[in-house]
Design a protein around this motif. Structure first.
Motif, mmCIF file in Angstrom:
data_model
loop_
_atom_site.group_PDB
_atom_site.id
_atom_site.type_symbol
_atom_site.label_atom_id
_atom_site.label_comp_id
_atom_site.label_asym_id
_atom_site.label_seq_id
_atom_site.Cartn_x
_atom_site.Cartn_y
_atom_site.Cartn_z
ATOM 1 N N GLU A 1 -5.107 -9.634 -8.499
ATOM 2 C CA GLU A 1 -6.425 -9.667 -9.121
ATOM 3 C C GLU A 1 -7.373 -8.648 -8.503
ATOM 4 O O GLU A 1 -8.465 -8.392 -9.039
ATOM 5 N N LYS A 2 -6.943 -7.987 -7.404
ATOM 6 C CA LYS A 2 -7.801 -7.032 -6.722
ATOM 7 C C LYS A 2 -7.318 -5.584 -6.788
ATOM 8 O O LYS A 2 -8.118 -4.655 -6.700
ATOM 9 N N ASP A 3 -6.004 -5.380 -6.912
ATOM 10 C CA ASP A 3 -5.488 -4.016 -6.885
ATOM 11 C C ASP A 3 -4.089 -4.010 -7.493
ATOM 12 O O ASP A 3 -3.546 -5.061 -7.859
ATOM 13 N N SER A 4 -3.501 -2.836 -7.585
ATOM 14 C CA SER A 4 -2.114 -2.704 -8.023
ATOM 15 C C SER A 4 -1.395 -1.764 -7.069
ATOM 16 O O SER A 4 -2.011 -0.880 -6.455
ATOM 17 N N TYR A 5 -0.075 -1.970 -6.948
ATOM 18 C CA TYR A 5 0.714 -1.255 -5.966
ATOM 19 C C TYR A 5 2.027 -0.831 -6.630
ATOM 20 O O TYR A 5 2.926 -1.651 -6.822
ATOM 21 N N ARG A 6 2.123 0.427 -7.007
ATOM 22 C CA ARG A 6 3.358 0.921 -7.616
ATOM 23 C C ARG A 6 4.079 1.791 -6.598
ATOM 24 O O ARG A 6 3.577 2.828 -6.178
ATOM 25 N N LEU A 7 5.257 1.343 -6.211
ATOM 26 C CA LEU A 7 6.052 2.051 -5.222
ATOM 27 C C LEU A 7 7.255 2.682 -5.900
ATOM 28 O O LEU A 7 8.082 1.990 -6.496
ATOM 29 N N ASP A 8 7.343 3.991 -5.821
ATOM 30 C CA ASP A 8 8.501 4.723 -6.325
ATOM 31 C C ASP A 8 9.484 4.856 -5.171
ATOM 32 O O ASP A 8 9.242 5.615 -4.226
ATOM 33 N N GLU A 9 10.593 4.131 -5.251
ATOM 34 C CA GLU A 9 11.572 4.136 -4.171
ATOM 35 C C GLU A 9 12.240 5.496 -4.019
ATOM 36 O O GLU A 9 12.687 5.861 -2.925
ATOM 37 N N LEU A 10 12.328 6.247 -5.102
ATOM 38 C CA LEU A 10 13.066 7.513 -5.081
ATOM 39 C C LEU A 10 12.250 8.654 -4.489
ATOM 40 O O LEU A 10 12.792 9.523 -3.814
ATOM 41 N N THR A 11 10.941 8.657 -4.767
ATOM 42 C CA THR A 11 10.088 9.722 -4.240
ATOM 43 C C THR A 11 9.303 9.293 -3.007
ATOM 44 O O THR A 11 8.601 10.107 -2.413
ATOM 45 N N ALA A 12 9.417 8.001 -2.632
ATOM 46 C CA ALA A 12 8.704 7.455 -1.461
ATOM 47 C C ALA A 12 7.201 7.667 -1.583
ATOM 48 O O ALA A 12 6.534 8.131 -0.660
ATOM 49 N N LYS A 13 6.661 7.287 -2.764
ATOM 50 C CA LYS A 13 5.225 7.401 -2.984
ATOM 51 C C LYS A 13 4.664 6.071 -3.456
ATOM 52 O O LYS A 13 5.233 5.408 -4.322
ATOM 53 N N LEU A 14 3.541 5.690 -2.866
ATOM 54 C CA LEU A 14 2.849 4.458 -3.204
ATOM 55 C C LEU A 14 1.538 4.797 -3.898
ATOM 56 O O LEU A 14 0.717 5.545 -3.361
ATOM 57 N N THR A 15 1.347 4.249 -5.102
ATOM 58 C CA THR A 15 0.118 4.473 -5.859
ATOM 59 C C THR A 15 -0.652 3.169 -5.970
ATOM 60 O O THR A 15 -0.122 2.155 -6.435
ATOM 61 N N THR A 16 -1.912 3.194 -5.530
ATOM 62 C CA THR A 16 -2.812 2.052 -5.654
ATOM 63 C C THR A 16 -4.074 2.518 -6.373
ATOM 64 O O THR A 16 -4.165 3.674 -6.814
ATOM 65 N N GLY A 17 -5.042 1.635 -6.456
ATOM 66 C CA GLY A 17 -6.300 2.009 -7.076
ATOM 67 C C GLY A 17 -7.003 3.139 -6.338
ATOM 68 O O GLY A 17 -7.838 3.845 -6.908
ATOM 69 N N ALA A 18 -6.650 3.330 -5.079
ATOM 70 C CA ALA A 18 -7.285 4.381 -4.267
ATOM 71 C C ALA A 18 -6.589 5.725 -4.405
ATOM 72 O O ALA A 18 -7.082 6.730 -3.893
ATOM 73 N N GLY A 19 -5.442 5.757 -5.075
ATOM 74 C CA GLY A 19 -4.723 7.024 -5.226
ATOM 75 C C GLY A 19 -3.274 6.897 -4.783
ATOM 76 O O GLY A 19 -2.743 5.792 -4.645
#
Length: 340
Positions: free
Chosen positions: A251-269
């Motif tokens: 309810e506060k943020d989202s966390y998309r983790l790409d296991e292949l590129t080792a990149k985490l995307t949240t509301g902050a970037g």
């Protein structure tokens, strides 16, 4: 000093070996595989003192303290029982087994023998998820939707090492195990059994057998909880674009983790995180440290039973439509004598 025996020398065998090379409390004692020539070459490259093509002889060596099982998925349960009979602690690659009944047998046998049974569930080891889990446990965030995706082109059975294998993955009992377990673990605040008790409904689709591979190639699993949370796992072995990621929405943020590129995307970037390989190193190191510290490993055998019970429901639905049967990569009997 712990003497370690490794069964299997594919990609995960490589990663476990890399993780333990130079560990001050580890001696890489024996590596086991089918072909003695290739196993011997692996032993020399990664620093094992011995190579063997006889699993039972290897694990029953009196100076072996613990065994890492990284053989084919369908062999994990039988190999685990052989190791437990030899009274050695064990770390088993995901999945612990490919039927819930055989997994329960393995867990109960290890507990009766007072042996540590760790299971390699790498998604629970990622440091950025540890921080999220702590916030969930403190009540600061609540998962609302968790979606895991695994898409790969696997019409020919070539694994991550680029070598054609004699065994084949199973889209339900191997790759979906990662995704569903992550959802249960986060929703339960680190306790998958707690999340399992809150499940309201499990819906699924798994395709009929592909005529070329003999296995189901596509899957969708949707889990609803009594708290209106949703866990979704989707995947296909027909995918030309390789995708392996997870998307956790609170309810506060989202966390998309790409296991292949080792990149985490949240509301902050978007930010870089550790690689899949670096994350895997933490698993075998935690196992050894747990033995030295006389504590439970981060992922115990009993803690993975909830995900296997969910997968059992999906398998039972598929069986009712297509008939209960052996398929490549998933024999119905999981506790046969281990071959190697």
């Amino acid at each position: 000093m712990k003497n370690i025996c490794l069964i299997g020398h594919g990609m995960m065998g490589i990663w476990h070996s890399e993780a333990l090379q130079g560990h001050p409390d580890v001696r890489l004692h024996t590596v086991v595989g089918k072909d003695l020539q290739s196993v011997s070459a692996f032993a020399e490259k990664y620093g094992f003192a011995n190579a063997s093509n006889n699993l039972l002889e290897a694990v029953n060596q009196p100076d072996i303290d613990a065994v890492i099982i990284a053989g084919p998925s369908e062999s994990h349960a039988a190999m685990s029982m052989a190791v437990i009979k030899a009274r050695k602690h064990l770390l088993v690659e995901i999945p612990l087994s490919m039927t819930v009944e055989s997994a329960e047998t393995v867990v109960e046998a290890a507990e009766r023998a007072n042996l540590a049974l760790a299971v390699s569930h790498p998604m629970r080891f990622r440091p950025e998820r540890a921080a999220l889990l702590q916030r969930i446990q403190r009540g600061e965030e609540t998962p609302r939707h968790i979606h895991g995706r695994f898409f790969i082109h696997r019409l020919v059975n070539i694994g991550a090492t680029g070598i054609k294998r004699t065994w084949i993955d199973n889209i339900l009992w191997h790759h979906s195990t990662h995704l569903v377990d992550l959802g249960l673990w986060l929703v339960g605040g680190g306790d998958p059994e707690k999340a399992e008790k809150r499940i309201r409904n499990v819906k699924s689709f798994m395709s009929a057998l592909d005529p070329h591979t003999g296995t189901p190639m596509e899957i969708v699993i949707l889990i609803e909880t009594h708290d209106d949370q949703t866990l979704l796992a989707t995947g296909s072995y027909y995918g030309k674009e390789r995708i392996y990621d997870t998307h956790v929405v609170t309810e506060k943020d989202s966390y998309r983790l790409d296991e292949l590129t080792a990149k985490l995307t949240t509301g902050a970037g978007t930010e870089e995180t550790i690689t899949e390989q670096e994350n895997a190193w933490a698993i075998s190191r935690d196992f050894v440290n747990a033995l030295n510290e006389s504590r439970a490993p981060l992922v115990t055998g009993r803690s993975v039973l909830p995900v296997l019970r969910v997968l059992h429901k999906v398998q039972a639905e598929w069986d009712s439509q297509h008939g209960t049967q052996d398929i490549p990569g998933r024999p119905l009997v999981q506790l046969q004598q281990p071959v190697m």
